[in-house]
Design an enzyme around this catalytic site. Structure first.
Site, PDB file in Angstrom:
ATOM      1  N   PHE A 248      14.530   3.799   9.746  1.00 25.24           N
ATOM      2  CA  PHE A 248      13.137   3.528   9.393  1.00 25.24           C
ATOM      3  C   PHE A 248      12.379   4.848   9.286  1.00 25.24           C
ATOM      4  CE2 PHE A 248       8.825   1.919   9.744  1.00 25.24           C
ATOM      5  CZ  PHE A 248       8.909   0.807   8.915  1.00 25.24           C
TER       6      PHE A 248
ATOM      7  N   ASP B 204      14.521  -0.903   0.438  1.00 24.23           N
ATOM      8  CA  ASP B 204      15.303  -1.062   1.667  1.00 24.23           C
ATOM      9  C   ASP B 204      16.360  -2.127   1.391  1.00 24.23           C
ATOM     10  OD1 ASP B 204      15.751  -2.278   4.454  1.00 24.23           O
ATOM     11  OD2 ASP B 204      14.553  -0.546   4.970  1.00 24.23           O
TER      12      ASP B 204
ATOM     13  N   LYS C  49       0.826  -1.197   0.000  1.00 25.01           N
ATOM     14  CA  LYS C  49       0.000   0.000   0.000  1.00 25.01           C
ATOM     15  C   LYS C  49       0.867   1.256   0.000  1.00 25.01           C
ATOM     16  CE  LYS C  49      -2.609  -2.547   3.362  1.00 25.01           C
ATOM     17  NZ  LYS C  49      -2.899  -2.587   4.799  1.00 25.01           N
TER      18      LYS C  49
ATOM     19  N   GLU D 175       7.364   2.499  -6.682  1.00 25.38           N
ATOM     20  CA  GLU D 175       7.539   2.043  -5.300  1.00 25.38           C
ATOM     21  C   GLU D 175       7.734   3.230  -4.355  1.00 25.38           C
ATOM     22  OE1 GLU D 175       7.145   0.137  -3.070  1.00 25.38           O
ATOM     23  OE2 GLU D 175       7.990  -1.846  -3.289  1.00 25.38           O
TER      24      GLU D 175
HETATM   25  P1  XMP Z   1      12.778  -4.453   1.221  1.00 23.97           P
HETATM   26  O1  XMP Z   1      13.669  -4.559   2.433  1.00 23.97           O
HETATM   27  O2  XMP Z   1      12.337  -5.804   0.753  1.00 23.97           O
HETATM   28  O3  XMP Z   1      11.505  -3.694   1.762  1.00 23.97           O
HETATM   29  O4  XMP Z   1      13.423  -3.622   0.146  1.00 23.97           O
HETATM   30  C1  XMP Z   1      10.582  -3.186   0.902  1.00 23.97           C
HETATM   31  C2  XMP Z   1       9.302  -2.812   1.565  1.00 23.97           C
HETATM   32  O5  XMP Z   1       9.426  -2.719   2.986  1.00 23.97           O
HETATM   33  C3  XMP Z   1       8.793  -1.573   3.488  1.00 23.97           C
HETATM   34  N1  XMP Z   1       9.815  -0.690   4.104  1.00 23.97           N
HETATM   35  C4  XMP Z   1       9.566   0.376   4.837  1.00 23.97           C
HETATM   36  N2  XMP Z   1       8.387   0.921   5.216  1.00 23.97           N
HETATM   37  N3  XMP Z   1       9.552   2.619   6.359  1.00 23.97           N
HETATM   38  C5  XMP Z   1       8.398   2.035   5.979  1.00 23.97           C
HETATM   39  O6  XMP Z   1       7.345   2.544   6.330  1.00 23.97           O
HETATM   40  C6  XMP Z   1      10.779   2.149   6.021  1.00 23.97           C
HETATM   41  O7  XMP Z   1      11.800   2.726   6.389  1.00 23.97           O
HETATM   42  C7  XMP Z   1      10.775   0.958   5.220  1.00 23.97           C
HETATM   43  N4  XMP Z   1      11.758   0.195   4.708  1.00 23.97           N
HETATM   44  C8  XMP Z   1      11.131  -0.788   4.027  1.00 23.97           C
HETATM   45  C9  XMP Z   1       8.134  -0.920   2.298  1.00 23.97           C
HETATM   46  O8  XMP Z   1       6.797  -1.321   2.217  1.00 23.97           O
HETATM   47  C10 XMP Z   1       8.883  -1.452   1.108  1.00 23.97           C
HETATM   48  O9  XMP Z   1       8.109  -1.527  -0.064  1.00 23.97           O
HETATM   49 MG    MG Z   2       6.200  -0.793  -0.484  1.00 20.77          MG
END
Ligand code: XMP
Ligand code: MG
Length: 183
Positions: A156, A107, A47, A103
């Protein structure tokens, strides 16, 4: 959630709404220059990317269809599990289309890496990625991302669609959470 949450739970603001909009306009200009003669399909990841999609698509001088995908990679915590599951698939057949994934944040990159290979197996004409935020220091896989809003430190962040346990998505700015929120 009460009205005081944002004031006490945020540590500091990284990007204001105005900075986000300016940057999305720059990305939108580049995207339009690259895709104006192509059959572009914007694919948002639910979302978190809802607000990025809404504002990015309105920077485009012409229209492009959108579709959505929902995957699970995080539970209610803040660490990527690397295990990805499709919760909602696309409505559209993307074969032959020029797909641009929209996106909120990259992360570890594990989620997007998985989505990328999944969509590539459906034979799009091309596949590129646009992300508002990216954390270079958190990368576990290298992801080729053509449009990046901002690189940020490995902290975060919430706001502008990004949540912590489904909260704070409505904040207009993007900021870091105070440590007490996690404990
Ligand atoms: P990865 O680690 O797989 O993560 O690249 C991707 C998804 O994780 C969520 N995400 C975050 N959501 N603050 C958030 O609110 C953050 O700092 C954060 N880091 C990762 C996000 O949904 C992303 O698409
Ligand atoms: Mg996301």
């Amino acid at each position: 959630m009460d009205a005081s949450d944002a004031g006490t739970d945020l540590d500091h603001v990284l990007f204001t709404e105005a900075q986000i909009h300016d940057r999305l306009q720059e990305l939108g200009d580049r995207i339009w220059a690259d895709y104006k003669d192509k059959d572009l399909l914007l694919v948002g990841v639910l979302k978190g990317a809802v607000l990025v999609m809404a504002d990015l698509m309105r920077t485009l001088p012409g229209s492009a269809p959108m579709d959505w995908m929902a995957v699970s990679s995080y539970g209610s915590g803040t660490k990527s599990s690397g295990v990805v599951r499709i919760l909602k698939d696309l409505d559209t057949d993307i074969s032959g289309k020029h797909v641009l994934i929209v996106e909120d944040i990259i992360d570890s990159g594990l989620t997007l890496n998985w989505i990328r290979s999944n969509l590539l197996s459906r034979d799009p004409a091309s596949l590129e990625i646009c992300t508002l935020l990216r954390k270079p220091d958190a990368a576990k896989v290298a992801i080729d991302c053509r449009y990046v809003g901002f690189d940020i430190p490995n902290e975060f962040v919430v706001g502008y669609g990004l949540d912590y346990d489904e909260r704070y998505r409505n904040l207009r700015d993007i900021g870091t959470l105070a440590p007490h929120v996690y404990s």
